[in-house]
Design an enzyme around this catalytic site. Structure first.
Site, short mmCIF file in Angstrom:
data_model
loop_
_atom_site.label_atom_id
_atom_site.label_comp_id
_atom_site.label_asym_id
_atom_site.label_seq_id
_atom_site.Cartn_x
_atom_site.Cartn_y
_atom_site.Cartn_z
N LEU A 154 3.43 -0.57 0.31
CA LEU A 154 3.18 0.82 0.65
C LEU A 154 4.49 1.52 0.97
CD1 LEU A 154 0.14 0.17 3.02
CD2 LEU A 154 0.08 0.80 0.60
N SER A 155 4.49 2.83 0.91
CA SER A 155 5.72 3.58 1.18
C SER A 155 6.21 3.43 2.61
CB SER A 155 5.53 5.06 0.83
OG SER A 155 4.56 5.62 1.69
N CYS A 156 5.35 2.97 3.51
CA CYS A 156 5.77 2.74 4.90
C CYS A 156 6.50 1.41 5.04
CB CYS A 156 4.56 2.79 5.84
SG CYS A 156 3.27 1.58 5.48
N ARG A 157 6.81 0.80 3.91
CA ARG A 157 7.56 -0.46 3.84
C ARG A 157 6.79 -1.64 4.43
NH1 ARG A 157 11.31 3.55 4.72
NH2 ARG A 157 12.87 3.70 3.09
N ARG A 158 5.49 -1.59 4.20
CA ARG A 158 4.60 -2.68 4.61
C ARG A 158 3.67 -2.99 3.46
NH1 ARG A 158 2.88 -0.01 10.32
NH2 ARG A 158 4.90 -0.22 11.31
#
Length: 177
Positions: A154-158
């Site tokens: 995901l773009s939240c780096r998770r």
């Protein structure tokens, strides 16, 4: 058979860039595509991109749009066969589930009497939140086809569930009778 006419609604999420690929794929499949963007979507991708890919003006305002004198929510609802919101943010899901019409896309959704698909995209914690899941359940009860988000980076780096489904998958679902 007449040409399929599809509205692609784009909301303000990082996955908006995938919507450009979706519009391109639909156009290549000989679909007449009209794009409606929220103000937040324009922070992630430009109106010019969708105008070039679709060959039509992009609706961005609920009123005072010279391309749609009666309002895009009336004119596009009259001409389109299918509406697909991709990405559909948690904000859009809430508006749609509760009948809030405060922007061009939410107003169009309420005026659209035909087949509607939404492809949610958001952080995995947001997707799992009970309020979001209640809104999804309400939309399904209303007859909206939910294209479930995928698991992945995901773009939240998770990693987690929340990625918008692939443009190819969404295109295939839109084209199904």
């Amino acid at each position: 058979m007449s040409q399929l006419r599809v509205i692609v609604g784009v909301t303000g999420g990082i996955a908006a860039f995938k919507s450009a690929a979706l519009v391109s794929q639909l156009v290549q499949a000989d679909v007449d595509v009209r794009v409606v963007m929220t103000a937040a979507a324009s922070r992630f991708i430009g109106e010019a991109t969708f105008a070039a890919l679709s060959g039509h003006p992009v609706a961005t305002r609920a009123v005072d749009d010279a391309n749609y004198p009666l309002g895009p929510h009336i004119e596009l609802a009259d001409i389109a066969d299918v509406m697909c919101v991709a990405p559909a943010t948690a904000n859009f899901l809430a508006k749609a589930a509760h009948g809030v019409a405060d922007d061009v896309l939410a107003t169009l959704y309420l005026a659209f009497p035909k087949r509607v698909l939404v492809a949610p995209a958001m952080n995995s914690q947001m997707w799992a939140h009970p309020a979001v899941q209640r809104n999804v359940a309400q939309l399904q009860s209303d007859g909206v086809q939910i294209i479930a988000p995928e698991e992945g980076w995901l773009s939240c780096r998770r990693e987690g569930t929340g990625r918008m489904a692939s443009p190819e998958s969404i295109c295939q679902l839109i084209l199904e009778p």
